[in-house]
Design an enzyme around this catalytic site. Structure first.
Site, PDB file in Angstrom:
ATOM      1  N   LYS A 279      -2.998  36.329  23.718  1.00  0.00           N
ATOM      2  CA  LYS A 279      -2.532  35.571  24.668  1.00  0.00           C
ATOM      3  C   LYS A 279      -1.273  36.149  25.576  1.00  0.00           C
ATOM      4  CE  LYS A 279      -0.111  32.734  21.820  1.00  0.00           C
ATOM      5  NZ  LYS A 279       0.945  31.928  21.535  1.00  0.00           N
TER       6      LYS A 279
ATOM      7  N   ARG B 209       2.689  19.374  18.046  1.00  0.00           N
ATOM      8  CA  ARG B 209       2.464  19.665  19.263  1.00  0.00           C
ATOM      9  C   ARG B 209       0.916  19.331  19.668  1.00  0.00           C
ATOM     10  NH1 ARG B 209       3.199  26.407  20.052  1.00  0.00           N
ATOM     11  NH2 ARG B 209       0.996  26.335  19.329  1.00  0.00           N
TER      12      ARG B 209
ATOM     13  N   HIS C  10      -2.466  24.630  13.592  1.00  0.00           N
ATOM     14  CA  HIS C  10      -1.484  25.572  13.757  1.00  0.00           C
ATOM     15  C   HIS C  10      -0.255  25.097  12.983  1.00  0.00           C
ATOM     16  CE1 HIS C  10       0.178  28.879  15.674  1.00  0.00           C
ATOM     17  NE2 HIS C  10       1.190  28.395  16.245  1.00  0.00           N
TER      18      HIS C  10
ATOM     19  N   ARG D 209      -5.583  33.929  12.410  1.00  0.00           N
ATOM     20  CA  ARG D 209      -5.195  34.154  13.939  1.00  0.00           C
ATOM     21  C   ARG D 209      -4.097  34.795  14.066  1.00  0.00           C
ATOM     22  NH1 ARG D 209      -6.079  28.380  13.880  1.00  0.00           N
ATOM     23  NH2 ARG D 209      -3.709  28.441  14.554  1.00  0.00           N
TER      24      ARG D 209
ATOM     25  N   TYR E  56      28.885  43.052  37.230  1.00  0.00           N
ATOM     26  CA  TYR E  56      29.024  42.006  37.538  1.00  0.00           C
ATOM     27  C   TYR E  56      30.187  41.362  36.806  1.00  0.00           C
ATOM     28  CZ  TYR E  56      25.289  42.196  41.125  1.00  0.00           C
ATOM     29  OH  TYR E  56      24.824  42.494  42.213  1.00  0.00           O
TER      30      TYR E  56
ATOM     31  N   CYS F 205      22.023  43.559  34.912  1.00  0.00           N
ATOM     32  CA  CYS F 205      22.132  42.994  36.498  1.00  0.00           C
ATOM     33  C   CYS F 205      20.280  42.943  36.518  1.00  0.00           C
ATOM     34  CB  CYS F 205      22.342  44.080  37.414  1.00  0.00           C
ATOM     35  SG  CYS F 205      24.042  44.703  36.994  1.00  0.00           S
ATOM     36  N   MET F 206      20.074  42.555  37.749  1.00  0.00           N
ATOM     37  CA  MET F 206      18.538  42.158  37.876  1.00  0.00           C
ATOM     38  C   MET F 206      17.696  43.393  37.659  1.00  0.00           C
ATOM     39  SD  MET F 206      16.574  40.680  41.404  1.00  0.00           S
ATOM     40  CE  MET F 206      17.381  39.273  40.984  1.00  0.00           C
ATOM     41  N   ASP F 207      18.006  44.656  38.013  1.00  0.00           N
ATOM     42  CA  ASP F 207      17.328  45.961  37.963  1.00  0.00           C
ATOM     43  C   ASP F 207      17.995  46.983  37.311  1.00  0.00           C
ATOM     44  OD1 ASP F 207      15.625  44.757  40.417  1.00  0.00           O
ATOM     45  OD2 ASP F 207      17.697  44.871  41.160  1.00  0.00           O
TER      46      ASP F 207
HETATM   47  C1  LIG Z   1      -2.643  28.255  18.242  1.00  0.00           C
HETATM   48  C2  LIG Z   1      -2.152  29.586  17.785  1.00  0.00           C
HETATM   49  N1  LIG Z   1      -2.516  30.405  16.856  1.00  0.00           N
HETATM   50  C3  LIG Z   1      -2.391  31.825  16.633  1.00  0.00           C
HETATM   51  C4  LIG Z   1      -1.151  31.968  17.262  1.00  0.00           C
HETATM   52  C5  LIG Z   1      -0.541  33.366  16.671  1.00  0.00           C
HETATM   53  O1  LIG Z   1       0.868  33.027  16.261  1.00  0.00           O
HETATM   54  P1  LIG Z   1       1.697  34.429  15.661  1.00  0.00           P
HETATM   55  O2  LIG Z   1       1.913  35.337  16.886  1.00  0.00           O
HETATM   56  O3  LIG Z   1       2.782  33.769  14.788  1.00  0.00           O
HETATM   57  O4  LIG Z   1       0.738  35.255  14.380  1.00  0.00           O
HETATM   58  C6  LIG Z   1      -0.342  31.270  18.272  1.00  0.00           C
HETATM   59  C7  LIG Z   1       0.850  31.868  18.943  1.00  0.00           C
HETATM   60  O5  LIG Z   1       1.536  31.048  19.011  1.00  0.00           O
HETATM   61  C8  LIG Z   1      -0.912  30.097  18.668  1.00  0.00           C
HETATM   62  O6  LIG Z   1      -0.434  29.120  19.678  1.00  0.00           O
END
Ligand SMILES: Cc1ncc(COP(=O)(O)O)c(C=O)c1O
Length: 374
Positions: A36, A134, A166, A222, A267, A314-316
């Site tokens: 992701k 969550r 999770h 995961r 700045y 700064c920004m850049d």
């Molecule tokens: C549902 C779920 N599974 C697995 C992960 C992977 O977590 P991590 O990067 O701590 O291994 C995440 C990341 O936040 C997640 O939201």
């Protein structure tokens, strides 16, 4: 350096090696590489390919758009997406054989509708909130949702292929909440199987639990962060875990000039030179995802020396005080990398700015070109 005077070099050999190492930790469980957020800033499609090559049986994403991008890139393996809102284009995802998380009753209703429209059962993973507080449903509400899902399965609209959760505190080794969450998860799985779900995968282990809690691996782990070679465990270096950081962010000095003592820098003049010295400009800033909190805090490496950022980011652009060295325009600057050559790491940056290594790599701006090696 082409049009952009900076780049993130991503080592795909490191990604493959990390996934291979995670498969060893996982033992009999399968591995879902979590890709992701543009693969935590490393680049979705190249990382996904590397992870598949190294044997990741699953890819995990948050957004539907990320899952569809994987399909558009030709990925045909198992993909799970776990975040969408009411009215999302679920039919497109069911048609693309993307597994969907069901975190709430409304989602189950929309998945059923999508499956009916496509004429094929949707593969779903029911989300139980075992204590993260969550997404997903707490046990009593989850059981109601489970029974609705099993009914939809009897109607041929869904297949309940997974139950997942999770962990909130797996990075705190031996934290009792992991055991508590595990117990709730075991009960959720028991109820699902009793209700008639034929589960392919039961999963709740993130990177930290993959590395330290074999008891919670179940059928699938995961790992996200560890795929990129970063450590989720405070005080444990990636190398100690058999992992290798995959990203190096580098740029070049674009202006180097002599300045007198007393020169305010950037700045707000939050840095002032103490003696006659030289300032060097690095063409990266918060517009590239360099945290502004790195002002006067984080270090970068130029020619074997480390320099703390002088004044505000700064920004850049950001500025270094490189007095007493032979730093010159065009010299390479490394913001962070694996640390092999004495350069700072993403963890060093996280420590300097008061955040976590996850954020340092993930926030790197889309405008910084990614270059792939390995
Ligand atoms: C549902 C779920 N599974 C697995 C992960 C992977 O977590 P991590 O990067 O701590 O291994 C995440 C990341 O936040 C997640 O939201």
């Amino acid at each position: 350096m082409s049009y952009y005077p900076a780049r993130a070099v991503v080592d795909l050999a490191a990604i493959r090696a990390n996934v291979a190492r995670l498969r060893e930790y996982a033992a009999t469980a399968q591995v879902m590489a979590v890709v992701k957020a543009d693969a935590y800033g490393h680049g979705l499609v190249p990382v996904a390919r590397a992870a598949r090559e190294a044997g990741a049986a699953w890819l995990g994403v948050a957004q539907l758009s990320e899952a569809l991008a994987l399909r558009a890139a030709g990925d045909t393996g198992r993909v799970l997406a776990w975040l969408y809102g009411p009215g999302a284009p679920l039919a497109e995802c069911v048609a693309a054989e993307i597994d969907l998380s069901v975190p709430a009753p409304w989602a189950l209703a929309e998945v059923r509708e999508a499956a009916a429209a496509v004429g094929r059962p949707a593969r779903v993973h029911l989300k139980i909130d075992t204590g993260m507080g969550r997404s997903g449903q707490l046990l009593p509400a989850w059981t109601d949702m489970l029974h609705e899902a099993v009914e939809a399965q009897r109607d041929g609209l869904v297949r309940v292929v997974g139950v997942f959760s999770h962990l909130a505190r797996a990075d705190e080794v031996d934290h009792p909440s992991v055991r508590t969450q595990f117990d709730v998860f075991a009960e959720a799985v028991r109820r699902a199987e009793e209700a008639g779900a034929d589960l392919e995968v039961r999963h709740l282990a993130n990177s930290a639990a993959t590395l330290t809690e074999p008891a919670v691996h179940y059928d699938l782990v995961r790992p996200g962060l560890a795929t990129y070679g970063l450590s989720p465990l405070p005080g444990r270096e990636p190398a100690q875990l058999g992992l290798r950081p995959a990203m190096r962010v580098e740029s070049q000095l674009v202006v180097v000039k002599d300045v007198p003592a007393g020169q305010g820098v950037s700045y707000g003049h939050t840095y002032t030179t103490r003696s006659d010295t030289r300032l060097a400009v690095v063409p990266l800033g918060y517009g590239d995802g360099v945290p502004r909190h790195a002002s006067n805090a984080a270090e970068v490496q130029v020619g074997g020396h480390r320099f703390r950022i002088a004044g505000r980011v700064c920004m850049d652009q950001l500025v270094l005080d490189v007095g007493g060295t032979s730093a010159a325009e065009g010299d390479r600057v490394v913001l962070f990398g694996p640390g092999d050559d004495g350069e700072p790491t993403a963890q060093d940056w996280a420590d300097a700015v008061g955040t976590i290594n996850y954020e340092i790599v993930t926030r790197l701006g889309a405008r910084v070109p990614r270059e792939y090696v390995g």
